[in-house]
Write an enzyme that holds these catalytic residues in place. Structure first.
Site, mmCIF file in Angstrom:
data_model
loop_
_atom_site.group_PDB
_atom_site.id
_atom_site.type_symbol
_atom_site.label_atom_id
_atom_site.label_comp_id
_atom_site.label_asym_id
_atom_site.label_seq_id
_atom_site.Cartn_x
_atom_site.Cartn_y
_atom_site.Cartn_z
ATOM 1 N NE ARG A 99 77.209 30.503 38.914
ATOM 2 C CZ ARG A 99 77.661 31.765 38.872
ATOM 3 N NH1 ARG A 99 77.629 32.513 39.964
ATOM 4 N NH2 ARG A 99 78.160 32.255 37.761
ATOM 5 C CB VAL A 110 72.990 31.662 27.001
ATOM 6 C CG1 VAL A 110 72.292 30.659 27.888
ATOM 7 C CG2 VAL A 110 73.758 32.714 27.783
ATOM 8 C CG ASN A 146 68.362 32.826 35.644
ATOM 9 O OD1 ASN A 146 68.096 33.686 36.479
ATOM 10 N ND2 ASN A 146 69.434 32.029 35.769
ATOM 11 C CE1 TYR A 185 72.815 42.279 34.412
ATOM 12 C CE2 TYR A 185 72.048 44.292 35.490
ATOM 13 C CZ TYR A 185 72.052 42.905 35.377
ATOM 14 O OH TYR A 185 71.268 42.159 36.242
ATOM 15 C CE LYS A 217 69.771 41.161 33.149
ATOM 16 N NZ LYS A 217 69.339 39.764 32.967
HETATM 17 P P1 NDP Z 1 74.734 34.593 39.378
HETATM 18 O O1 NDP Z 1 75.958 35.360 39.035
HETATM 19 O O2 NDP Z 1 74.582 33.969 40.696
HETATM 20 O O3 NDP Z 1 74.454 33.482 38.245
HETATM 21 C C1 NDP Z 1 74.596 33.802 36.898
HETATM 22 C C2 NDP Z 1 74.006 32.654 36.105
HETATM 23 O O4 NDP Z 1 74.143 32.938 34.704
HETATM 24 C C3 NDP Z 1 74.717 31.337 36.372
HETATM 25 O O5 NDP Z 1 73.756 30.302 36.440
HETATM 26 C C4 NDP Z 1 75.604 31.159 35.133
HETATM 27 O O6 NDP Z 1 75.789 29.822 34.770
HETATM 28 C C5 NDP Z 1 74.751 31.835 34.073
HETATM 29 N N1 NDP Z 1 75.580 32.263 32.949
HETATM 30 C C6 NDP Z 1 76.447 33.321 32.879
HETATM 31 N N2 NDP Z 1 77.038 33.364 31.680
HETATM 32 C C7 NDP Z 1 76.553 32.313 30.960
HETATM 33 C C8 NDP Z 1 76.767 31.816 29.659
HETATM 34 N N3 NDP Z 1 77.627 32.402 28.790
HETATM 35 N N4 NDP Z 1 76.079 30.715 29.258
HETATM 36 C C9 NDP Z 1 75.216 30.113 30.094
HETATM 37 N N5 NDP Z 1 74.965 30.512 31.353
HETATM 38 C C10 NDP Z 1 75.626 31.605 31.776
HETATM 39 O O7 NDP Z 1 73.553 35.620 39.126
HETATM 40 P P2 NDP Z 1 72.035 35.645 39.578
HETATM 41 O O8 NDP Z 1 71.522 34.295 39.862
HETATM 42 O O9 NDP Z 1 71.883 36.701 40.566
HETATM 43 O O10 NDP Z 1 71.430 36.183 38.210
HETATM 44 C C11 NDP Z 1 70.407 35.521 37.482
HETATM 45 C C12 NDP Z 1 69.721 36.552 36.615
HETATM 46 O O11 NDP Z 1 69.115 37.535 37.453
HETATM 47 C C13 NDP Z 1 70.671 37.316 35.701
HETATM 48 O O12 NDP Z 1 70.063 37.528 34.451
HETATM 49 C C14 NDP Z 1 70.848 38.645 36.423
HETATM 50 O O13 NDP Z 1 71.203 39.675 35.557
HETATM 51 C C15 NDP Z 1 69.493 38.815 37.042
HETATM 52 N N6 NDP Z 1 69.452 39.757 38.170
HETATM 53 C C16 NDP Z 1 70.143 39.494 39.321
HETATM 54 C C17 NDP Z 1 70.108 40.398 40.368
HETATM 55 C C18 NDP Z 1 70.847 40.172 41.653
HETATM 56 O O14 NDP Z 1 70.951 41.110 42.471
HETATM 57 N N7 NDP Z 1 71.327 38.981 41.929
HETATM 58 C C19 NDP Z 1 69.332 41.653 40.271
HETATM 59 C C20 NDP Z 1 68.635 41.803 39.026
HETATM 60 C C21 NDP Z 1 68.701 40.888 38.022
HETATM 61 P P3 NDP Z 1 77.115 28.959 35.217
HETATM 62 O O15 NDP Z 1 77.349 29.216 36.668
HETATM 63 O O16 NDP Z 1 76.713 27.552 34.900
HETATM 64 O O17 NDP Z 1 78.246 29.440 34.340
#
Ligand code: NDP
Length: 254
Positions: free
Chosen positions: A20, A69, A95, A160, A164
């Site tokens: 996602r 992860v 990611n 966080y 980062k």
């Molecule tokens: P979401 O909350 O939509 O998605 C988070 C993702 O991280 C999911 O795919 C989830 O997998 C995965 N995840 C979380 N914990 C684990 C774990 N323990 N093991 C494996 N997978 C894990 O966030 P975004 O898509 O927005 O974020 C993606 C990246 O971008 C992150 O690193 C975030 O910090 C960074 N980011 C996002 C911003 C934003 O505004 N959206 C801004 C700046 C950076 P699952 O659903 O399968 O559990």
């Protein structure tokens, strides 16, 4: 439709948190450029299977892997599983991430450790798993998803922001250690992006105020972040190493 002339044609790209949000958009953008993709998910099994199905629509192979992860064995299992499927991993996108709100003086050691494990140590595990194969082939591109907040710091998310900032330093260190042997590591540091995580700060008066401060006047979409990631994975960015791209609507111009 398959883009057989894509910038990642024939490459293998592994993405954590690909079920996602930004990870999903990266998988689809890489597949659209011809990459075979390995998609790791934790909770989003259905999302990962759906994105794999969509990726195959571009004429590439797509496999899904369950992977927490924070668990080193899972991460090595993911990378080794992808190598077994495809023979190698050319590109890794670290990611997966979480951003819980924790006022600093109330932040517990457990909260701190959980965020560092998910957002920083996870990338350490994945890089250690993937780099030996990249060195054997003399080629590899790693992209860590950082954040604007890792460059600025932010109240309520010291864990966080620290994690980062850490993935930025990790990419620079890997680049200095392995660049001459063909491995590049770079970062993409998004601003607020329209995903489950981003939407927590996009709504209401706070969101409106933040948006008004952006030179571009709007937040980002995951596909716009994914385009930066695919650029860094591809040979089009061959001179970029240890760098951070900032798709953040101009919110920070470092
Ligand atoms: P979401 O909350 O939509 O998605 C988070 C993702 O991280 C999911 O795919 C989830 O997998 C995965 N995840 C979380 N914990 C684990 C774990 N323990 N093991 C494996 N997978 C894990 O966030 P975004 O898509 O927005 O974020 C993606 C990246 O971008 C992150 O690193 C975030 O910090 C960074 N980011 C996002 C911003 C934003 O505004 N959206 C801004 C700046 C950076 P699952 O659903 O399968 O559990």
């Amino acid at each position: 439709m398959a883009d057989r002339e894509g910038t990642l044609r024939g490459r293998v790209v592994a993405v954590t948190g690909g079920g996602r949000g930004i990870g999903r958009a990266v998988v689809l953008a890489a597949a659209a450029q011809g990459a075979n993709v390995a998609i790791a998910y934790h909770d989003s099994e259905a999302g990962a299977k759906d994105v794999a199905h969509q990726a195959r629509g571009y004429g590439v192979d797509a496999e899904v892997f369950a992977c927490d992860v924070t668990d080193r064995e899972h991460v090595f299992g993911f990378i080794q599983g992808a190598e077994k499927c495809y023979g190698r991993v050319d590109g890794l996108v670290n990611n997966a991430g979480i951003m819980p709100d924790s006022p600093f003086l109330e932040m517990t050691v457990e909260e701190w450790d959980r965020v560092i494990a998910t957002d920083l140590t996870s990338a350490f595990h994945a890089c250690q798993a993937v780099i030996p194969g990249m060195l054997e082939r003399g080629r590899g591109s790693i992209v860590n998803i950082a954040s604007r907040l890792g460059l600025t710091g932010w109240p309520g998310v010291a864990h966080y922001a620290s994690a980062k900032a850490g993935v930025v330093a990790l990419a620079k260190s890997i680049s200095r250690e392995f660049g001459q042997r063909g491995v590049r590591a770079n970062c993409v540091a998004p601003g607020v992006t329209n995903t489950d995580m981003g939407r927590t700060v996009m709504e209401g008066e706070v969101g409106r105020r933040r948006m008004a401060e952006l030179p571009l006047g709007r937040f980002g979409e995951p596909e716009e972040v994914a385009d930066c990631v695919v650029f860094l994975l591809s040979d089009a960015s061959s001179l970029l190493i240890g760098q951070t791209l900032n798709p953040n609507s101009g919110g920070l111009m470092p």
